[in-house]
Design a protein around this motif. Structure first.
Motif, mmCIF file in Angstrom:
data_model
loop_
_atom_site.group_PDB
_atom_site.id
_atom_site.type_symbol
_atom_site.label_atom_id
_atom_site.label_comp_id
_atom_site.label_asym_id
_atom_site.label_seq_id
_atom_site.Cartn_x
_atom_site.Cartn_y
_atom_site.Cartn_z
ATOM 1 N N ASN A 88 -1.338 7.179 8.765
ATOM 2 C CA ASN A 88 -0.852 5.998 9.479
ATOM 3 C C ASN A 88 0.434 5.487 8.820
ATOM 4 O OD1 ASN A 88 -0.504 3.495 10.682
ATOM 5 N ND2 ASN A 88 -2.700 3.253 10.993
ATOM 6 N N LEU A 89 0.511 5.623 7.517
ATOM 7 C CA LEU A 89 1.688 5.153 6.778
ATOM 8 C C LEU A 89 2.819 6.176 6.804
ATOM 9 C CD1 LEU A 89 -0.241 3.710 3.701
ATOM 10 C CD2 LEU A 89 0.883 2.395 5.508
ATOM 11 N N PHE A 90 2.463 7.462 6.734
ATOM 12 C CA PHE A 90 3.474 8.516 6.726
ATOM 13 C C PHE A 90 3.097 9.592 7.747
ATOM 14 C CE2 PHE A 90 3.283 6.561 2.584
ATOM 15 C CZ PHE A 90 4.619 6.331 2.270
ATOM 16 N N ALA A 91 4.117 10.145 8.389
ATOM 17 C CA ALA A 91 3.869 11.129 9.452
ATOM 18 C C ALA A 91 3.067 12.310 8.917
ATOM 19 C CB ALA A 91 5.188 11.603 10.056
ATOM 20 N N ASP A 92 3.460 12.824 7.766
ATOM 21 C CA ASP A 92 2.728 13.926 7.149
ATOM 22 C C ASP A 92 3.030 13.944 5.653
ATOM 23 O OD1 ASP A 92 5.285 14.880 7.078
ATOM 24 O OD2 ASP A 92 5.032 16.251 8.746
ATOM 25 N N ILE A 119 0.828 -1.200 0.000
ATOM 26 C CA ILE A 119 0.000 0.000 0.000
ATOM 27 C C ILE A 119 0.859 1.246 0.000
ATOM 28 C CG2 ILE A 119 -1.700 1.311 1.323
ATOM 29 C CD1 ILE A 119 -3.095 -1.067 2.064
ATOM 30 N N SER A 120 1.945 1.210 0.786
ATOM 31 C CA SER A 120 2.856 2.356 0.807
ATOM 32 C C SER A 120 3.367 2.652 -0.595
ATOM 33 C CB SER A 120 4.032 2.073 1.742
ATOM 34 O OG SER A 120 3.608 2.133 3.096
ATOM 35 N N GLU A 121 3.751 1.607 -1.300
ATOM 36 C CA GLU A 121 4.270 1.825 -2.651
ATOM 37 C C GLU A 121 3.195 2.362 -3.577
ATOM 38 O OE1 GLU A 121 6.360 -1.489 -4.294
ATOM 39 O OE2 GLU A 121 7.646 -1.698 -2.524
ATOM 40 N N LYS A 122 1.986 1.848 -3.393
ATOM 41 C CA LYS A 122 0.879 2.368 -4.193
ATOM 42 C C LYS A 122 0.684 3.855 -3.928
ATOM 43 C CE LYS A 122 -3.931 1.286 -5.388
ATOM 44 N NZ LYS A 122 -5.108 0.445 -5.068
ATOM 45 N N VAL A 123 0.733 4.196 -2.637
ATOM 46 C CA VAL A 123 0.592 5.606 -2.258
ATOM 47 C C VAL A 123 1.693 6.439 -2.902
ATOM 48 C CG1 VAL A 123 0.852 7.217 -0.330
ATOM 49 C CG2 VAL A 123 -0.666 5.258 -0.118
ATOM 50 N N LEU A 124 2.924 5.929 -2.868
ATOM 51 C CA LEU A 124 4.039 6.695 -3.426
ATOM 52 C C LEU A 124 3.890 6.851 -4.938
ATOM 53 C CD1 LEU A 124 7.113 5.449 -1.372
ATOM 54 C CD2 LEU A 124 5.752 7.535 -1.130
ATOM 55 N N ALA A 180 -3.729 15.140 0.584
ATOM 56 C CA ALA A 180 -3.991 13.923 1.347
ATOM 57 C C ALA A 180 -5.285 13.248 0.889
ATOM 58 C CB ALA A 180 -4.072 14.257 2.834
ATOM 59 N N ARG A 181 -6.317 14.027 0.676
ATOM 60 C CA ARG A 181 -7.612 13.435 0.319
ATOM 61 C C ARG A 181 -7.569 12.798 -1.071
ATOM 62 N NH1 ARG A 181 -8.523 17.513 3.820
ATOM 63 N NH2 ARG A 181 -10.219 17.319 5.327
ATOM 64 N N THR A 182 -6.835 13.411 -1.995
ATOM 65 C CA THR A 182 -6.712 12.836 -3.330
ATOM 66 C C THR A 182 -5.978 11.505 -3.277
ATOM 67 O OG1 THR A 182 -6.542 15.092 -4.181
ATOM 68 C CG2 THR A 182 -6.017 13.303 -5.694
ATOM 69 N N ILE A 183 -4.901 11.469 -2.531
ATOM 70 C CA ILE A 183 -4.149 10.229 -2.378
ATOM 71 C C ILE A 183 -5.046 9.139 -1.817
ATOM 72 C CG2 ILE A 183 -2.270 9.113 -1.114
ATOM 73 C CD1 ILE A 183 -0.777 11.760 -1.172
ATOM 74 N N GLY A 224 -7.803 4.146 -2.512
ATOM 75 C CA GLY A 224 -8.888 3.344 -1.953
ATOM 76 C C GLY A 224 -8.790 3.167 -0.454
ATOM 77 N N ILE A 225 -8.180 4.118 0.223
ATOM 78 C CA ILE A 225 -8.097 4.090 1.681
ATOM 79 C C ILE A 225 -8.631 5.410 2.224
ATOM 80 C CG2 ILE A 225 -6.136 2.505 1.717
ATOM 81 C CD1 ILE A 225 -4.312 4.848 2.092
ATOM 82 N N SER A 226 -8.609 5.566 3.529
ATOM 83 C CA SER A 226 -9.124 6.793 4.122
ATOM 84 C C SER A 226 -7.991 7.776 4.387
ATOM 85 C CB SER A 226 -9.834 6.474 5.432
ATOM 86 O OG SER A 226 -8.895 6.065 6.393
ATOM 87 N N VAL A 227 -8.367 9.019 4.609
ATOM 88 C CA VAL A 227 -7.355 10.050 4.880
ATOM 89 C C VAL A 227 -6.473 9.638 6.041
ATOM 90 C CG1 VAL A 227 -7.359 12.517 4.461
ATOM 91 C CG2 VAL A 227 -9.485 11.369 5.000
#
Lengths: 213, 213
Positions: free
Chosen positions: A46-50, A8-13, A30-33, A38-41
């Motif tokens: 939770n995956l990244f500090a900010d 998921i982290s890689e997907k986010v990146l 954040a909301r677009t990501i 397919g996850i919540s804000v």
DNA sequence: GAACTATTTTGAACGCTGTTCATGAAGCGT
DNA sequence: ACGCTTCATGAACAGCGTTCAAAATAGTTC
């Protein structure tokens, strides 16, 4: 469960990089990501500090990729038996130009991010990646047989690479597109030509007579 | 009434520049400007369409000032009877370095702003100011008697100045401070020395053998 | 000076942002 | 089945740029 935490982290990146690439830093939301992944804000946080950490992680990937393409370009030349210094430096510059063109939004974001970072804390993994790039250039200069000790060769490498960098980034400040690419390449050819000739001629390290302040 | 409309605009711009200088683009907030200028948020939008226009106006002032200091530096050398090309270019570079150091936050903001602008519409007054800077360098190169026609001298001027720019901005990516200033100046000395020698030697414009893509 | 109009100033309000955190769901060993 | 831990959730908060109806001010005419 479908996806691992790291997946998921890689997907986010990947999503973050795409967002940066099409809209720059201000397009990283954040909301677009969350929506695209397919996850919540909250899960993003939770995956990244900010968001800065997301941006930093994307930049790491980019710098890694840039280093890899640089090394690949050098390996290609090695395979072809090209040893000419000017050739090799031009090839590195060409690799850099291609990389910047392939990342029109995210690479500028790396630079802007780095600039903000300049006022902040101590050195970290960023500098290691940048130093690796300089080392590749220094390695090429070592092959060319100028009369340079390690310190001066390192200085020459940093100077040359910063100059290439300046040409590429300044170039894309202006407007045109196809003609701009030509202009940039002409400048790089001139710079590298002059640089190699200047080093060959020697005496480039004689003390100049003017200093600031 | 105490202040003219234009006077308030200048006050706003002075405040905006200060904000940019201490915190970068993200520190330029409408409410802060309004508060410090003693007006309301809405009045800021009465004077400028949006914050981007405020930022643009600040940048114009900075570019103007940079051009003025560059010309002043050249005039100083003229007065001292200095005609040596290398000397004069180093003096211009020194003026540029001093300018960047004097605007640690707002100058990077100019660059970042320009980068965002790159994707936007056509050329405007920005480019005129940047071209003026290149022209100063080109003028110095004209004094040095290399065998350059106008086009090639212009290319050399852009190359040289983009390189100086790259050295200065790359330099401030890294961390140190007093040592960083030294490093930047060493790089500039090397670049300028090599550049002048390369041009003197001629043949810098011979076609290189490698082209990208 | 008064009455009327044009202009400008104002700040509450809107929609968006990053970030937090109480709540609840989901996993897991026993 | 139970407790315990861990994680995902999205409503809620503070702050942002920007707008705009209303209030204040300036200007004009008699």
């Amino acid at each position: 469960m479908a996806l691992d935490k790291e997946e998921i982290s890689e997907k986010v990146l990947a999503i973050a990089e795409a967002l940066l690439n099409e809209g720059g830093a201000e397009n990283l939301k954040a909301r677009t990501i969350a929506e695209q992944a397919g996850i919540s804000v909250g899960s993003v946080y939770n995956l990244f500090a900010d968001l800065d950490e997301v941006h930093r992680a994307v930049n790491m990937r980019l710098l890694d990729r840039l280093g890899a393409t640089g090394l690949a370009a050098m390996a290609d030349l090695e395979r072809q038996g090209v040893t000419d210094v000017q050739h090799r430096i031009l090839a590195m510059a060409a690799a850099y130009v291609r990389f910047v063109e392939a990342h029109p939004g995210s690479w500028p974001a790396v630079l802007a991010f780095n600039r903000r970072r300049a006022t902040r804390p101590g050195p970290d993994a960023y500098d290691a990646l940048l130093d690796a790039l300089f080392d590749i250039v220094a390695g090429v200069l070592k092959a060319g047989d100028f009369g340079l000790d390690d310190d001066r060769r390192a200085l020459a490498a940093r100077t040359l690479w910063s100059s290439v960098h300046g040409i590429v980034t300044s170039g894309y400040v202006a407007n045109s597109n196809s003609r701009q690419a030509e202009e940039i390449w002409h400048q790089i050819e001139l710079l590298v030509g002059v640089f190699v000739k200047g080093l060959e001629r020697g005496g480039a390290f004689a003390h100049a007579e003017t200093k600031p302040e």
